[in-house]
Write an enzyme that holds these catalytic residues in place. Sequence first.
Site, PDB file in Angstrom:
ATOM      1  N   LYS A   1      44.138  44.695  43.034  1.00  0.00           N
ATOM      2  CA  LYS A   1      42.683  44.910  43.072  1.00  0.00           C
ATOM      3  C   LYS A   1      42.027  43.603  42.655  1.00  0.00           C
ATOM      4  O   LYS A   1      41.956  43.271  41.475  1.00  0.00           O
ATOM      5  CB  LYS A   1      42.227  46.021  42.123  1.00  0.00           C
ATOM      6  CG  LYS A   1      40.731  46.354  42.325  1.00  0.00           C
ATOM      7  CD  LYS A   1      40.037  46.825  41.069  1.00  0.00           C
ATOM      8  CE  LYS A   1      39.410  45.722  40.273  1.00  0.00           C
ATOM      9  NZ  LYS A   1      38.264  45.022  40.923  1.00  0.00           N
TER      10      LYS A   1
ATOM     11  N   GLY B   1      37.572  47.081  45.411  1.00  0.00           N
ATOM     12  CA  GLY B   1      36.720  48.007  44.688  1.00  0.00           C
ATOM     13  C   GLY B   1      36.352  47.465  43.329  1.00  0.00           C
ATOM     14  O   GLY B   1      36.724  46.340  42.967  1.00  0.00           O
ATOM     15  N   ASP B   2      35.621  48.268  42.562  1.00  0.00           N
ATOM     16  CA  ASP B   2      35.206  47.829  41.235  1.00  0.00           C
ATOM     17  C   ASP B   2      36.120  48.422  40.162  1.00  0.00           C
ATOM     18  O   ASP B   2      37.074  49.161  40.461  1.00  0.00           O
ATOM     19  CB  ASP B   2      33.738  48.168  40.978  1.00  0.00           C
ATOM     20  CG  ASP B   2      33.437  49.658  41.102  1.00  0.00           C
ATOM     21  OD1 ASP B   2      34.376  50.483  41.028  1.00  0.00           O
ATOM     22  OD2 ASP B   2      32.252  49.993  41.270  1.00  0.00           O
ATOM     23  N   GLY B   3      35.808  48.092  38.917  1.00  0.00           N
ATOM     24  CA  GLY B   3      36.665  48.530  37.832  1.00  0.00           C
ATOM     25  C   GLY B   3      36.708  50.030  37.669  1.00  0.00           C
ATOM     26  O   GLY B   3      37.776  50.619  37.445  1.00  0.00           O
TER      27      GLY B   3
ATOM     28  N   GLY C   1      35.947  52.383  40.008  1.00  0.00           N
ATOM     29  CA  GLY C   1      36.469  53.088  41.171  1.00  0.00           C
ATOM     30  C   GLY C   1      37.938  52.848  41.452  1.00  0.00           C
ATOM     31  O   GLY C   1      38.650  53.755  41.909  1.00  0.00           O
ATOM     32  N   VAL C   2      38.419  51.619  41.191  1.00  0.00           N
ATOM     33  CA  VAL C   2      39.802  51.266  41.526  1.00  0.00           C
ATOM     34  C   VAL C   2      40.588  50.824  40.292  1.00  0.00           C
ATOM     35  O   VAL C   2      41.734  51.240  40.095  1.00  0.00           O
ATOM     36  CB  VAL C   2      39.843  50.164  42.603  1.00  0.00           C
ATOM     37  CG1 VAL C   2      41.277  49.712  42.880  1.00  0.00           C
ATOM     38  CG2 VAL C   2      39.189  50.661  43.889  1.00  0.00           C
ATOM     39  N   GLY C   3      39.992  49.978  39.451  1.00  0.00           N
ATOM     40  CA  GLY C   3      40.725  49.463  38.301  1.00  0.00           C
ATOM     41  C   GLY C   3      41.181  50.556  37.350  1.00  0.00           C
ATOM     42  O   GLY C   3      42.331  50.561  36.892  1.00  0.00           O
TER      43      GLY C   3
ATOM     44  N   GLU D   1      45.377  38.571  30.284  1.00  0.00           N
ATOM     45  CA  GLU D   1      44.874  37.216  30.050  1.00  0.00           C
ATOM     46  C   GLU D   1      43.364  37.353  30.040  1.00  0.00           C
ATOM     47  O   GLU D   1      42.748  37.627  31.062  1.00  0.00           O
ATOM     48  CB  GLU D   1      45.374  36.261  31.136  1.00  0.00           C
ATOM     49  CG  GLU D   1      45.165  34.797  30.776  1.00  0.00           C
ATOM     50  CD  GLU D   1      43.878  34.240  31.356  1.00  0.00           C
ATOM     51  OE1 GLU D   1      42.880  34.144  30.591  1.00  0.00           O
ATOM     52  OE2 GLU D   1      43.861  33.914  32.548  1.00  0.00           O
TER      53      GLU D   1
ATOM     54  N   CYS E   1      38.321  30.372  31.717  1.00  0.00           N
ATOM     55  CA  CYS E   1      38.568  31.034  30.436  1.00  0.00           C
ATOM     56  C   CYS E   1      39.132  30.075  29.398  1.00  0.00           C
ATOM     57  O   CYS E   1      38.978  30.290  28.190  1.00  0.00           O
ATOM     58  CB  CYS E   1      39.513  32.211  30.632  1.00  0.00           C
ATOM     59  SG  CYS E   1      40.986  31.801  31.574  1.00  0.00           S
TER      60      CYS E   1
ATOM     61  N   GLU F   1      31.875  33.684  24.477  1.00  0.00           N
ATOM     62  CA  GLU F   1      32.216  32.941  25.691  1.00  0.00           C
ATOM     63  C   GLU F   1      30.989  32.909  26.603  1.00  0.00           C
ATOM     64  O   GLU F   1      30.513  33.956  27.050  1.00  0.00           O
ATOM     65  CB  GLU F   1      33.390  33.614  26.388  1.00  0.00           C
ATOM     66  CG  GLU F   1      33.936  32.842  27.563  1.00  0.00           C
ATOM     67  CD  GLU F   1      35.199  33.477  28.128  1.00  0.00           C
ATOM     68  OE1 GLU F   1      36.082  32.730  28.567  1.00  0.00           O
ATOM     69  OE2 GLU F   1      35.285  34.720  28.128  1.00  0.00           O
TER      70      GLU F   1
END
Length: 474
Positions: free
Chosen positions: A170, A201-203, A205-207, A245, A279, A379
């Site tokens: 994803k 997809g987004d977090g 819906g899919v993540g 990560e 990052c 951050e």
Amino acid sequence: MEHVKQFYIGGQWVAPRTDKTIDVINPATEQPITSIAMGGAEDVDAAVAAARAAFETFSQTSRQERLDLLDSVIAVYSRRLDDLADIISQEMGAPLSLAQAAQAVAGLGHLGTARAVLADFEFESRVGGSLVVREPVGVCGLITPWNWPLNQIACKVAPALATGCTMVLKPSEVAPLNAVLFAEILDEAGVPAGVFNLVNGDGLGVGAPLSAHPDIDMVSFTGSTRAGVEVARAAAPTVKRVTQELGGKSANIILDDADLQTVIARDMANMCTNSGQSCNAPTRMLVPAARMDEAAAIAAEAARDIVVGDPREATTTIGPVVSATQYSRIQQLIEKGIGEGAKVEVGGPGKPEGLDTGYYVRPTVFSHVSNDMTIAREEIFGPVLVLIGYEDDDDAVRIANDTVYGLSGYISGGADRAKAMARRIRSGNVHLNGAGVDFNAPFGGYGHSGNGREWGAFGFEEYLETKAILGYGD
């Protein structure tokens, strides 16, 4: 693009289970490039089922078969380098020169490194009368970010392929088009059906369903610390392996015996690479307190040399940040720094002159920052440098380690002194005197920067289980 409204599942481009779509925005123009299909739990179920079915056969392939497969992937990827660089520049705003020289080739670097590691990797060893076997962990859920998209896709997919795992990817919905091209590359290279699957997809819906899925054996996530916590929480009930990560707020210690003019100018430019959207960027520059004004003047001059502009122009140093959301967050943090009393040496709020369209940020230097200010703790993920003064080496180490993060660190100065100090820094990487990344060295962080390691032989470990066969004999 031909397949943006489809997912790659079981070796085929298939229609999604829903009709939901999202626009992919070019951050330089603020206009849609295209729209992609957005998946849901049913799409995840189909992709995981395909990966589970393929695992039985692919996990038993020989080393040579997987070497040959990686060779094929590398060959096709190499032919598509220009296409990959072009789409990355469009969808996340990287200057085309950076996309060609770093963004696209980073993926190729990880593929080549995984191939070299696989050639000599010891999957079996003897311990006394037992045989210790390293076996593929199983079906892997791979969740990747938008900032160095192919770097993060390849540093997960390459070791998964090399070790005999199957996977569902994803990518970020903010910059997903390079992942569609990557799937086309793997398909053309002959990766067996079901070994690699792509669901956009987004977090939510899919993540989330991918992380929680009972038939996923391991999740490898790269992204924000906040999202990483949610991935781990979703994965916990099924007791699957989770590697992460996450964010960073890396300290860059400039020792008093360093050439400030050279080092600060170099590191200001380095920090702004990719519009500061890395990052591991060296965003907290620690300088001798007595030389704060001198250091600030050098950093400000280096910032003025950075050319912000159209990613397609050869003279551009940095393009826009990736989205309106990111732009707004960076602006809020710049304002927060001003409000908390940090001194703006150059840059500040708003867009650079003449760049009214696009999510462009002014390269900004804050001096006289204390490590408890928001801009030293959070951050920012933009071209914003904070300068913090220190009194002596012990004070520099204390400030550097005074953070919840621990992804990278940077030290410039005399070699022996820098090496000794590096051992005291609590971070997964420490770069000495401008050293760059090394695809063979482990990459990952301490604390809120995550757990586990990627890249090279160390990256293989996350995709392997360890079995002891006792009483194996001679």
